[in-house]
Enzyme design. Structure first.
Site, PDB file in Angstrom:
ATOM      1  N   ASP A 175      -2.586  -3.284   6.824  1.00  0.00           N
ATOM      2  CA  ASP A 175      -2.702  -2.854   8.327  1.00  0.00           C
ATOM      3  C   ASP A 175      -3.742  -2.562   8.569  1.00  0.00           C
ATOM      4  O   ASP A 175      -4.201  -2.441   9.885  1.00  0.00           O
ATOM      5  CB  ASP A 175      -1.809  -1.515   8.430  1.00  0.00           C
ATOM      6  CG  ASP A 175      -2.317  -0.310   7.514  1.00  0.00           C
ATOM      7  OD1 ASP A 175      -3.200  -0.559   6.915  1.00  0.00           O
ATOM      8  OD2 ASP A 175      -1.628   0.701   7.621  1.00  0.00           O
ATOM      9  N   ASP A 222       0.777  -1.005   0.068  1.00  0.00           N
ATOM     10  CA  ASP A 222       0.083   0.044   0.100  1.00  0.00           C
ATOM     11  C   ASP A 222       0.746   1.131  -0.020  1.00  0.00           C
ATOM     12  O   ASP A 222       2.107   1.007   0.481  1.00  0.00           O
ATOM     13  CB  ASP A 222      -0.914   0.074   1.196  1.00  0.00           C
ATOM     14  CG  ASP A 222      -2.116   1.178   1.101  1.00  0.00           C
ATOM     15  OD1 ASP A 222      -2.124   1.600   0.033  1.00  0.00           O
ATOM     16  OD2 ASP A 222      -2.698   1.357   2.293  1.00  0.00           O
ATOM     17  N   ASP A 241      -7.956  -4.928   4.815  1.00  0.00           N
ATOM     18  CA  ASP A 241      -6.641  -5.879   3.982  1.00  0.00           C
ATOM     19  C   ASP A 241      -6.989  -6.961   4.431  1.00  0.00           C
ATOM     20  O   ASP A 241      -6.115  -7.899   3.832  1.00  0.00           O
ATOM     21  CB  ASP A 241      -5.555  -5.196   4.518  1.00  0.00           C
ATOM     22  CG  ASP A 241      -5.208  -3.723   4.131  1.00  0.00           C
ATOM     23  OD1 ASP A 241      -5.598  -3.529   2.780  1.00  0.00           O
ATOM     24  OD2 ASP A 241      -4.723  -3.067   4.600  1.00  0.00           O
TER      25      ASP A 241
END
Length: 834
Positions: free
Chosen positions: A585, A321, A589
């Site tokens: 995180d 990300d 996800d």
């Protein structure tokens, strides 16, 4: 303890029994007692779903009742029946293997069982016209509930009265607050930031969004193993097919044809079978990975699944990300520019400055030189300081714009993802800060070149403007007059360039998956040194599986990605036969992390992401990743090297067993002799070698690499021992000392292959070799009776010396021949691909 099947049945029953029709419950009175009981009877309550992990009893059963444990149990019983207690040494390794497997799986189960996305113990509920606080698991479908600031939504609902600002970042990954009006849905797991909303529960229990996510997140990934473990399993299956018929044939020919006693027939058969199974190799792999887990813990990396250490070392695609991985999690204001002068100023000077300056701070200074003066900065400071510090953007604004004129705002309107602006009325004038397309409206074309220039530098651009209309917190009805532009960005993480450079050198592709603007993400990815970052796409354009399949092959940066799309992208990469690692995180996800071959979470993120991930970076420092890869290389390369020692014994034992059956001869070795050889030429040295440093790149396939090293030594062992047996029988040499002679020969070849595998021969390896040989000699002479070592006749000794001399050139030339053939075959494969 419920098993996995019971849990599945129970969860299915929840769906089957929900037959009470939905009701448009009156918000003032709520449900009656009878209606609540009716829903409980129909299982339409908000019961907490059970974890989908295996039960402890299932884990014990799967690890104890295995095919090979059955074989070893039978061998142990047979040895016990004939009183061969000393020949049962191998059972210790089997018990250790089983115990480690159980401990590892129970640990993984406990980690997933702790997965808790929902933390809403009590909820205000309206029933029979009264408001009371009830435990969330006692809510039912159609209940009227009241949500206020700080409340977490315990089940899916729909707003029936009032309005609230809701943060769905935990679920969707979008940090902005969303205004919820009557008729709009509320997702379980999200939080109410401000306001008050009365809502009706629509989906409870297993049907709620958060419960479905929990079930998928805790579901075991059966059948997915690292290449090393998968290779060992293939080897075990192959040998498992052979050991039973060969073992039976050896016993039958010894007991019935050679008329050997039951004791000798059993011990001979057991010696052959345990020689064909690499029982210590699983133990070696488990111990080596456990040691790596401890080493990584010292580097602030928590390992939930030991097998992922190897997987990460083999990864060829890493999905990351932008925020939290490439950049620091917090926002930072880099500069601001006056709208009037910025719109009219020629951009050439700034572009030239960009070419000459490389750092973000220097570029920001160049932009600042074209910006507004002190008056504009003070006005923006007054605006920023009057707002609540309730999101990263406003925190960055207040950090940068901190020199105001102490003017107080008469009215303040917090940021909303619906209106896309923050607003304040200062000295009777309305000011707004927000996204250009929502603030400028039709005027945006006039500033498009300027905005594109700033966005092309990786900045997120906000417009500060004066609003001529009435500012009331609702969407703007007319264009505002821009006063300035504010440039924000997440700072690039320290060490990010070096980390991505490390992966690039090892042919690991980087895929950036973000919910932000793809152009902005692309620019930041380029700054972080990610190769081909200019190849970006807006994920909203991806509709079908084919779109995803083609996109992962053609693009590096994916912007505007939703949580479900993250999962689709991981699945598309795996469809390309890629080994995929995923970092994340947030709760959004979780499913993508679950689907990846190797999942890595930042400890600063949600507990849910940390619990489902195989690795957790405790200090959320992405630059730790190379150390994890190096640890994986050490494990794989060293176990690969040590595995050859075990496979030598398997190849030799299998060939010698077949040889004995075909010639109707007794197997020449006893179980204790096999254990003695294994201890000093395989077991002890393999553990020493497996724990050494090793930074070499992993090349080729695990099983092929092992067989290339083991095959020549296994054949050499077979040639030497079978030749000795053949000559001893042909020349009618005393057969009583034959097993001892074979033990010596196999040990000699074992030390020779150990010498080859331990190269380069440094001081530590030399000490190891000398110590092992000394230990073996001690057992041969001082504990000879326990290991069935007997006196060797002169004739047998002479033949043994001759065959021992043959072993060295035999091993050397066989190794050259096998390596030559393997290299030739590899070159042909490369030429075919080319």
């Amino acid at each position: 303890m419920k098993n996995k099947t019971d849990i599945a049945v129970k969860n299915e029953q929840v769906v089957e029994h929900i037959s009470v029709p939905a009701k448009e419950t009156d918000p003032a009175t709520g449900l009656t007692r009878a209606e609540v009981e009716e829903r409980f009877a129909a299982h339409a309550d908000n019961c907490k779903v059970e974890s989908a992990t295996k039960s402890v009893s299932d884990i014990f059963k799967e690890n104890i009742f295995t095919y090979f444990n059955l074989i070893f149990a039978i061998l142990g019983v047979l040895l016990a029946l004939v009183g061969a207690w000393r020949d049962m040494l191998f059972l210790g390794v089997i018990l250790a293997n089983t115990a480690i497997g159980i401990i590892q799986e129970v640990h993984s189960k406990n980690v997933l069982d702790r997965l808790s996305i929902l933390n809403a113990p009590k909820t205000k509920t309206v029933r029979e016209g009264k408001i009371s606080e009830l435990p969330s698991h006692k809510l039912v479908r159609d209940d009227i509930v009241i949500f206020e600031a700080g409340s977490q939504i315990p089940a899916d609902a729909i707003v029936v009265d009032g309005n609230a600002q809701v943060n769905e970042a935990l679920i969707t990954g979008e940090a902005d607050e969303i205004a919820k009006q009557p008729g709009e849905p509320l997702l379980s797991g999200s939080f109410v930031v401000s306001g008050r909303a009365v809502a009706r529960l629509t989906k409870v229990g297993k049907e709620s969004y958060i419960s479905k996510l929990t079930l998928q997140a805790t579901k075991s990934k059966d059948g997915e193993q690292s290449e090393m473990i998968r290779s060992l399993n293939y080897l075990i299956i192959f040998l498992g097919i052979l050991v039973v018929p060969i073992g039976i044939a050896l016993f039958v020919q010894s007991f019935f044809f050679n008329e050997m006693g039951l004791h000798d027939s059993v011990t001979g058969m057991v010696a052959a079978v345990i020689g064909m199974i690499p029982e210590g190799l699983y133990l070696l792999a488990s111990v080596a990975m456990a040691v790596s887990t401890v080493r990584l813990a010292k580097k602030k990396v928590l390992v939930h699944d030991m097998k992922c250490i190897e997987t990460l070392a083999r990864v060829n695609v890493l999905c990351v990300d932008k925020t939290g991985t490439i950049t620091e999690p917090g926002m930072k204001v880099y500069a601001f520019a006056d709208a009037a002068s910025g719109a009219k100023t020629d951009m050439t000077s700034t572009e030239e400055a960009d070419k000459e300056q490389s750092s973000e701070e220097e570029r920001a200074a160049a932009i600042q030189s074209n910006g507004a003066g002190i008056a504009l900065k003070k006005l923006i400071s007054d605006f920023a300081q009057s707002m609540q510090r309730d999101n990263e953007t406003m925190a960055a604004m207040q950090e940068y714009f901190n020199e105001g004129s102490s003017r107080q705002a008469q009215k303040v309107f917090g940021f909303s993802s619906e209106t896309k602006y923050s607003g304040a009325i200062i000295d009777g004038t309305g000011y707004v800060l927000g996204a250009p397309e929502f603030i400028l409206k039709d005027q945006i074309d006039e500033y498009e070149e300027l905005l594109s220039h700033y966005q092309g530098q990786g900045f997120r651009v906000l417009v500060f403007a004066e609003y001529p209309g009435t500012l009331d917190g609702k969407p703007l009805t007319e264009a505002a007059k821009p006063l300035g532009f504010v440039m924000l960005s997440n700072p690039i993480r320290k060490g990010a360039k070096e980390t991505f450079g490390y992966f690039a050198e090892r042919d690991v592709e980087i895929k950036v998956i973000s919910g932000d603007n793809p152009l902005t993400v692309s620019v930041i990815a380029r700054e972080a040194g990610i190769a081909e970052a200019e190849r970006y796409i807006d994920a909203s354009e991806l509709k079908t599986k084919k779109d995803y399949y083609n996109a992962v092959e053609n693009y590096t940066v994916f912007g505007r990605v939703t949580p479900n799309q993250k999962r689709y992208l991981v699945q598309a990469l795996k469809a390309h036969k890629k080994t995929v690692a995923m970092t994340g995180d947030g709760v959004n996800d979780v499913l993508a992390l679950k689907d990846a071959d190797c999942s890595v979470a930042m400890a600063s993120g949600s507990d849910a992401a940390s619990n489902v991930s195989q690795l957790v970076l405790l200090d959320s420092d992405f630059s730790r990743m190379p150390s994890v890869v190096m640890e994986g290389r050490r494990v794989v390369n060293n176990i690969q090297r040590s595995a050859a020692l075990y496979i030598v014994k398997n190849i030799f034992s299998m060939l010698l067993a077949v040889f004995s059956v075909l010639l109707v001869w007794d197997y020449p070795l006893e179980p204790t002799q096999v254990s003695l050889i294994s201890m000093f030429t395989i077991g002890i040295p393999s553990f020493i070698l497996a724990l050494e440093p090793n930074k070499e790149q992993i090349r080729g396939h695990f099983l092929v690499n092992v067989l290339v090293k083991a095959f020549p030594a296994g054949i050499t062992d077979f040639i030497a021992v079978s030749g000795l047996v053949l000559f001893c029988r042909e020349f009618q040499v005393n057969l009583d000392s034959l097993s001892t002679s074979c033990t010596v020969l196999v040990a000699i070849v074992g030390f020779m292959i150990l010498y080859r595998i331990a190269k380069p021969m440094n001081k530590l390896h030399a000490i190891m070799m000398v110590t092992l040989i000394a230990g073996w000699l001690f057992c041969m002479f001082c504990v000879s009776e326990f290991f069935a070592i007997t006196f060797i006749s002169k004739q047998t000794a002479m033949l043994m010396i001759i065959f021992a001399l043959i072993t060295e050139p035999c091993l050397r030339y066989l190794s050259i021949w096998v390596e030559w053939g393997y290299d030739k075959l590899s070159r042909r494969k490369i030429e075919k691909r080319a």
